[in-house]
Enzyme design. Structure first.
Site, short mmCIF file in Angstrom:
data_model
loop_
_atom_site.label_atom_id
_atom_site.label_comp_id
_atom_site.label_asym_id
_atom_site.label_seq_id
_atom_site.Cartn_x
_atom_site.Cartn_y
_atom_site.Cartn_z
N HIS A 48 -32.33 27.49 32.42
CA HIS A 48 -33.52 27.15 31.65
C HIS A 48 -33.84 25.66 31.71
O HIS A 48 -34.76 25.18 31.04
CB HIS A 48 -33.29 27.59 30.19
CG HIS A 48 -34.52 27.67 29.35
ND1 HIS A 48 -34.72 26.88 28.24
CD2 HIS A 48 -35.63 28.43 29.46
CE1 HIS A 48 -35.88 27.16 27.70
NE2 HIS A 48 -36.46 28.09 28.41
N LYS A 82 -35.22 22.06 32.99
CA LYS A 82 -36.36 21.53 33.73
C LYS A 82 -35.99 20.11 34.10
O LYS A 82 -36.00 19.21 33.26
CB LYS A 82 -37.65 21.54 32.91
CG LYS A 82 -38.15 22.94 32.52
CD LYS A 82 -37.61 23.37 31.20
CE LYS A 82 -38.12 24.74 30.81
NZ LYS A 82 -37.41 25.27 29.65
N ASP A 86 -36.69 9.99 44.11
CA ASP A 86 -36.11 8.79 44.73
C ASP A 86 -34.91 8.26 43.95
O ASP A 86 -34.54 7.08 44.10
CB ASP A 86 -37.16 7.67 44.87
CG ASP A 86 -38.24 8.02 45.88
OD1 ASP A 86 -37.99 8.88 46.75
OD2 ASP A 86 -39.34 7.44 45.79
N HIS A 142 -44.43 25.11 21.72
CA HIS A 142 -43.31 25.41 22.61
C HIS A 142 -42.29 24.28 22.66
O HIS A 142 -41.29 24.35 23.39
CB HIS A 142 -43.85 25.70 24.03
CG HIS A 142 -42.84 26.23 24.98
ND1 HIS A 142 -42.31 25.48 26.01
CD2 HIS A 142 -42.26 27.46 25.09
CE1 HIS A 142 -41.46 26.21 26.71
NE2 HIS A 142 -41.40 27.41 26.17
N LYS A 152 -39.25 21.66 21.88
CA LYS A 152 -37.89 21.79 21.38
C LYS A 152 -37.46 20.41 20.89
O LYS A 152 -37.18 19.51 21.68
CB LYS A 152 -36.93 22.25 22.48
CG LYS A 152 -37.36 23.56 23.19
CD LYS A 152 -38.15 23.30 24.42
CE LYS A 152 -38.31 24.51 25.33
NZ LYS A 152 -38.89 25.69 24.74
N ASP A 177 -32.75 12.38 9.96
CA ASP A 177 -32.90 11.19 9.08
C ASP A 177 -33.93 10.20 9.59
O ASP A 177 -33.90 9.02 9.22
CB ASP A 177 -31.54 10.48 8.93
CG ASP A 177 -30.52 11.32 8.19
OD1 ASP A 177 -30.94 12.18 7.39
OD2 ASP A 177 -29.31 11.12 8.41
#
Length: 399
Positions: A144, A146, A151, A317, A319, A324
């Protein structure tokens, strides 16, 4: 009818045994990988338009290597634009490696497209193809992550994949809300390392291709952060430590809220000791049953005093976790059992006040596009919703 029932019972029993034995063996083989605190320049990206403008521009200007890992690449206009750009760079002599998750992408990428990529010189592979002896367990695992490294100097990670929904062309889920990072500095080498580990697994090579990777730029910038890769273990511990260490507030944004037992109990304990716990989830769902799966966890949290919002302006979508208001986590892992206990993920823990303030500000703006979810809302569900919730509870580890 009798034989159908017997065969069904045998298949279910086999899947259960396969899953648990496969998972146990997988965890025995795992070794925790941790990266140290790094300095770097982080760009916080929240729209597909901004992301892909930067992303495609950086790919266009690549001089030596392009290493890309996505969970999903679709068979649509923006995906074809992406594939065409990779072919162009490969023909220019740039080393292009594209690693896609088998379950997320294999049935979207056509055979013709694969042939065109390979003919242009693009190295393309699929991660996590199901295999025996634990076929059902391997079928449930996902890469999952990404990850993009260009370079050895520019990195990307976060919630976005490649597809029309990510640029607001899906009529149901638009506008799409997500969080992504563009990174330069010391930690790009860590992302490169994670990509190569996944790449080597496909080729059954043990550390032999690292030397052909360009050395990352070690120019120091001001944002302290560290990457944390996970493969179905250890992320629960990391998230748990963040929750336990909170002194004032915990803010969680996730498209799927199906916590493990341990994390759920830690969140309840945090609310009970006076920590302000805020959870932002989407009102719309892009997968069946995941919304209903969250209800059995949200009810007790609401009873104890947590605050829950449903995002109404499209699909949320992102995450993210903010502790704090002085550190935050942005990554690929959802706050659900699949990401925590099955998937291969990578998260970025950021220890910088100014950057965290920026993320918290965007998070608060997203809450302004949300509606408060109350305990009463979850107590007055329809019988159809109750059936969905029960079904979701039975298969929550696989959602």
């Amino acid at each position: 009818m009798k034989w159908i029932l017997i065969i069904s019972i045998i298949i279910i029993a086999w899947c259960v045994v396969d899953f648990h034995l496969g998972k146990r063996l997988h965890r025995k083989k795992l070794r925790k990988r941790e990266y140290p605190l790094r300095n770097g320049e982080l760009t916080f990206i929240t729209t597909g338009k901004d992301l892909f403008n930067m992303f495609f521009s950086d790919i266009q200007h690549a001089a030596s290597t392009i290493h890309i890992l996505f969970f999903i690449v679709k068979n649509d206009k923006i995906s074809m634009e992406f594939m065409t750009l990779l072919q162009k760079k490969a023909k220019e002599g740039v080393q292009v490696r594209l690693l896609l998750d088998w379950a997320g992408s294999r049935f979207h990428v056509s055979r013709k497209t694969l042939q065109q990529l390979k003919a242009a010189g693009v190295e393309i592979e699929f991660s996590h193809q199901p295999s025996f002896p634990f076929y059902f367990f391997s079928l449930q695992q996902r890469n999952h992550r990404k990850i993009t490294v260009i370079d050895g100097k520019i990195g990307y990670t976060g919630g976005y994949n490649i597809g029309k929904e990510y640029i607001n062309l899906d009529p149901v889920l638009s506008p799409w809300r997500d969080y992504h990072l563009r990174i330069t500095g010391e930690s790009v080498g860590d992302l490169q390392q994670e990509f190569l580990i996944d790449w080597e697994r496909i080729h059954h090579i043990d550390g032999k291709i690292h030397s052909i990777s360009p050395s990352p730029s070690l120019t120091a910038h001001h944002v302290q952060h560290r990457f944390f890769p996970s493969e179905g273990q250890y992320l629960e511990e990391e998230f748990g430590d963040l929750i336990d260490g909170a002194k004032q507030s915990i803010e969680i944004g996730t498209p799927y809220f199906v916590p493990t037992k341990i994390l759920f109990e830690k969140l309840l304990a945090a609310v009970r000791r006076g920590i302000a716990v805020t959870i932002l989830i989407p009102n719309k769902s892009d997968h069946s049953l995941v919304k209903e799966a969250s209800f059995r966890y949200l009810r007790p949290l609401l009873r104890e005093g947590a605050t829950v919002y449903q995002y109404m302006n499209g699909f949320f979508h992102a995450k993210v976790m903010i502790i704090d208001r002085n550190m935050c986590d942005i990554g690929t892992a959802n706050f659900d059992r699949r990401s925590i206990a099955l998937n291969h993920e990578v998260n970025c823990f950021i220890y910088d006040q100014a950057f965290t303030d920026q993320v918290a500000s965007v998070f608060q703006k997203d809450i302004l596009h949300s509606e408060l979810l109350t305990l009463r809302d979850l107590q007055q569900t329809t019988w159809i919703t109750k059936i969905k919730e029960l079904t979701a509870w039975m298969i929550q580890d696989y959602l």
